[in-house]
Design an enzyme around this catalytic site. Structure first.
Site, short mmCIF file in Angstrom:
data_model
loop_
_atom_site.label_atom_id
_atom_site.label_comp_id
_atom_site.label_asym_id
_atom_site.label_seq_id
_atom_site.Cartn_x
_atom_site.Cartn_y
_atom_site.Cartn_z
N SER A 155 34.35 38.54 25.15
CA SER A 155 33.03 38.75 24.57
C SER A 155 32.97 40.13 23.93
O SER A 155 33.55 41.10 24.44
CB SER A 155 31.99 38.65 25.68
OG SER A 155 30.80 39.23 25.28
N GLY B 135 38.89 39.88 28.37
CA GLY B 135 39.86 40.77 27.73
C GLY B 135 39.81 42.19 28.28
O GLY B 135 39.89 43.16 27.54
N LYS C 77 52.45 59.49 37.81
CA LYS C 77 51.77 59.54 39.12
C LYS C 77 52.85 59.45 40.20
O LYS C 77 53.67 58.53 40.17
CB LYS C 77 50.79 58.38 39.26
CG LYS C 77 50.24 58.23 40.67
CD LYS C 77 49.30 57.07 40.81
CE LYS C 77 49.02 56.80 42.29
NZ LYS C 77 48.11 55.69 42.50
P1 FAD Z 1 36.71 43.72 33.11
O1 FAD Z 1 37.38 44.96 32.67
O2 FAD Z 1 35.34 43.78 33.64
O3 FAD Z 1 36.84 42.64 31.97
C1 FAD Z 1 36.06 41.47 31.96
C2 FAD Z 1 36.25 40.78 30.62
O4 FAD Z 1 35.60 39.51 30.69
C3 FAD Z 1 35.64 41.51 29.43
O5 FAD Z 1 36.53 41.44 28.33
C4 FAD Z 1 34.39 40.69 29.10
O6 FAD Z 1 34.08 40.74 27.72
C5 FAD Z 1 34.87 39.31 29.52
N1 FAD Z 1 33.78 38.39 29.78
C6 FAD Z 1 32.91 38.38 30.82
N2 FAD Z 1 32.05 37.35 30.70
C7 FAD Z 1 32.39 36.69 29.55
C8 FAD Z 1 31.87 35.57 28.86
N3 FAD Z 1 30.81 34.89 29.31
N4 FAD Z 1 32.46 35.21 27.70
C9 FAD Z 1 33.53 35.86 27.21
N5 FAD Z 1 34.07 36.93 27.84
C10 FAD Z 1 33.49 37.34 28.97
N6 FAD Z 1 42.15 49.81 39.54
C11 FAD Z 1 43.34 50.41 39.71
O7 FAD Z 1 44.36 49.73 39.76
N7 FAD Z 1 43.41 51.76 39.83
C12 FAD Z 1 42.33 52.56 39.84
O8 FAD Z 1 42.45 53.78 39.94
C13 FAD Z 1 41.05 51.93 39.72
N8 FAD Z 1 39.92 52.65 39.74
C14 FAD Z 1 38.72 52.01 39.65
C15 FAD Z 1 37.53 52.74 39.77
C16 FAD Z 1 36.31 52.09 39.75
C17 FAD Z 1 35.04 52.88 39.92
C18 FAD Z 1 36.26 50.68 39.54
C19 FAD Z 1 34.94 49.96 39.49
C20 FAD Z 1 37.41 49.96 39.39
C21 FAD Z 1 38.65 50.61 39.47
N9 FAD Z 1 39.83 49.89 39.38
C22 FAD Z 1 41.02 50.52 39.55
C23 FAD Z 1 39.82 48.45 39.12
C24 FAD Z 1 40.18 48.17 37.66
O9 FAD Z 1 39.30 48.87 36.81
C25 FAD Z 1 40.10 46.67 37.36
O10 FAD Z 1 40.79 45.96 38.34
C26 FAD Z 1 40.73 46.35 36.03
O11 FAD Z 1 40.17 47.13 35.01
C27 FAD Z 1 40.61 44.89 35.69
O12 FAD Z 1 39.32 44.53 35.29
P2 FAD Z 1 39.11 43.07 34.74
O13 FAD Z 1 39.95 42.88 33.53
O14 FAD Z 1 39.29 42.12 35.85
O15 FAD Z 1 37.57 43.02 34.36
#
Ligand code: FAD
Length: 512
Positions: free
Chosen positions: A43, A13, A82
């Protein structure tokens, strides 16, 4: 056997999980003929990454399709406009070294490639490329918004994307999904994944909830890559040998005065071992130093970020985030597709991560598999498309580094080492020494970064192009001249007509 896809389970999420849930649920309501139910499990103990504040203009379409009004979005997410990125210190590191990569394409881009014409105009004292071919950089210089308060939602005089608070953005999507789109929300830890004899996922085991069955699974578990990596064992393709940064230290700071101007571009300022992002929201700035730990220590990196920020950072805590640049070798296996950080991640130099999430979700929504029979061909298409996207984004990010003339630190010298540059980029640079980038260099559709983006960075970085040896573009000189003059006119009109960025944000947040 009835293998119709009726239940979609999204694990995770963060921004990826909620964007996927919202887009799928808005497009395929459970009550329609081809309806599907969407369940998202996240989670409580494993947090989201909580950063990711720069978006692309594609986000306007995504929000519109989800059914969120732009005003609601601005108010809920502390969002700002932006209009592109400004790179400072990337060419020489000396005062005055700065260029823009605006979101507007060059003037009349569908009719004429202005690059060679601009190069011919240059006899040492001309206007820089971004200002010569488009008016948006001048708006950024002047701190102006891309539209006025009376302009309709999601429409701008200049192209625009958003800067946003990532945590508030995920919260808005979550609320909308649960209250308006009928997404089932489960808060629990996934502890196991169940596969059938053919290797398809049939359900995920959650600690308290038990088995959550489904027909199609989307792995949005971030760096954990629970399904695509841990369950299917799809290897990670590391590209840390090309993109050298491997850590970020992040810090959110208040404005000195609450009516300080809000930048409408991401400011990316080169440092000794990487670069600092600086993103202006209405109530605070989000900043961070993306650096190579082979070229500086963590403590030095934090000190560099604090020195950049000055007194506003005093007493505030930083957060360190390790970066592993790369992506999965495949992204879709059987009935499971990875979206977001589980799919891959590269340093946020051109804010491409959320856009890639949108690209993946567009594919899934448009081609939502109806049954197992279509999974394999869809997986092949998706995997080929994403393999291409990752390779080309790596090229484009590396372009920012490889053209530097900086000699002052090992980080910048190492970045120019041809051994760190992908072959295709080396080959293209060889061609572009004689012919500036054009549509012919980017035949793949869609292309994430195409020739306008390459032109902005190449010319911004002062790349030398010897036109005499390559281009014969003289026939369109009169049209080119008209385009340069039109840019000037548009610039004057826009500067006179548009409000300051801060004033527009205040108006949207108060009046809507
Ligand atoms: P996360 O936000 O890590 O979410 C993972 C989810 O999985 C969480 O809800 C967690 O609870 C769940 N989860 C994990 N394991 C389990 C489990 N076993 N059971 C149940 N749930 C689980 N992107 C841009 O487009 N522009 C930017 O300017 C940018 N800047 C960034 C700067 C940095 C330093 C970083 C590191 C990233 C940046 N990004 C940027 C990338 C962006 O933050 C991510 O692509 C975006 O937030 C998506 O993350 P996600 O949802 O894939 O993962």
């Amino acid at each position: 056997m009835n293998d119709r896809v009726r239940q979609i389970v999204i694990v995770g999420g963060g921004s990826a999980g909620w964007i996927a849930a919202a887009r799928i649920a808005a497009a395929h309501r459970p009550d329609g003929d081809n309806g599907v139910s969407v369940t998202l499990i996240e989670s409580e103990t494993i947090g989201t990454i909580g950063v990711g504040e720069g978006t692309w203009p594609t986000m306007r379409n995504t929000l519109r399709k989800i059914g969120i009004s732009e005003t609601e979005f601005f108010r809920s997410c502390d969002a700002a406009f932006k209009q592109g990125a400004r790179f400072t210190g990337w060419v020489t590191g000396k005062p005055g070294d700065s260029y823009y990569h605006p979101l507007n394409p060059p003037q009349a881009a569908t009719q004429i490639n202005l690059s060679a014409h601009w190069l011919r105009r240059q006899d040492g004292a001309g206007t820089d490329f971004a200002h010569a071919v488009d008016f948006q950089s001048a708006l950024c210089d002047a701190g102006l918004a891309p539209k006025s308060i009376s302009t309709a939602e999601y429409v701008g005089l200049a192209n625009y994307a958003y800067h946003l608070d990532a945590v508030k953005f995920a919260a808005l999507l979550k609320k909308h999904c649960i209250e308006k789109l009928g997404v089932r929300h489960v808060i629990d830890d996934v502890t196991g994944v169940k596969l059938d004899d053919a290797g398809f996922v049939t359900g995920v085991e959650a600690r308290e909830t038990g088995l959550l069955s489904g027909d199609f699974f989307i792995d949005c578990t971030g760096f954990a890559a629970l399904l695509i990596g841990q369950t299917y064992g799809v290897p990670f393709v590391d590209c840390g040998d090309v993109l050298l940064a491997d850590n970020a230290v992040a810090l959110q700071v208040p404005y000195e005065h609450e009516d300080d101007p809000v930048a409408s571009q991401t400011n990316s300022t080169a440092q000794d071992a990487g670069w600092i992002w600086d993103i202006g929201l209405p109530t605070r700035r989000g900043t961070g130093y993306v650096y190579s730990s082979r070229h500086t220590s963590h403590d030095e990196a934090e000190a560099t970020l604090r020195a950049y920020l000055g007194p506003v950072a005093e007493g505030l805590n930083t957060r360190r985030i390790p970066i592993r640049s790369g992506h999965r070798q495949r992204f879709w296996e059987k009935n499971c597709v990875a979206v977001g950080l589980a799919n891959g991640f590269l340093e946020p130099l051109e804010a491409s991560a959320l856009m890639l999430i949108e690209t993946a979700v567009d594919f899934i929504v448009d081609r939502l598999p109806q049954s197992r029979a279509v999974m394999a061909p869809l997986a092949r298409q998706f995997n080929a498309a994403f393999e291409h996207h990752w390779a080309r984004i790596i090229d484009f990010l590396k372009l920012h580094y490889v053209l530097t003339k900086r000699e002052d630190t090992a980080f910048w010298r190492d970045n120019r080492d041809p051994a760190t540059v992908p072959d295709r980029l080396l080959e293209q640079l060889e061609l572009w020494r004689h012919l500036p980038p054009g549509p012919q260099d980017f035949p793949h559709q869609p292309e994430v970064f195409s020739w306008p983006s390459y032109q902005y960075v190449l010319h911004g970085m002062g790349f030398e192009c010897n036109l005499a040896a390559g281009s014969q573009v003289t026939a369109e000189a009169a049209l080119a001249q008209r385009c340069f003059m039109a840019t000037q006119r548009q610039q004057e009109q826009a500067l006179a007509a548009l409000p300051s960025h801060r004033a527009l944000l205040d108006a949207v947040r108060v009046h809507g």
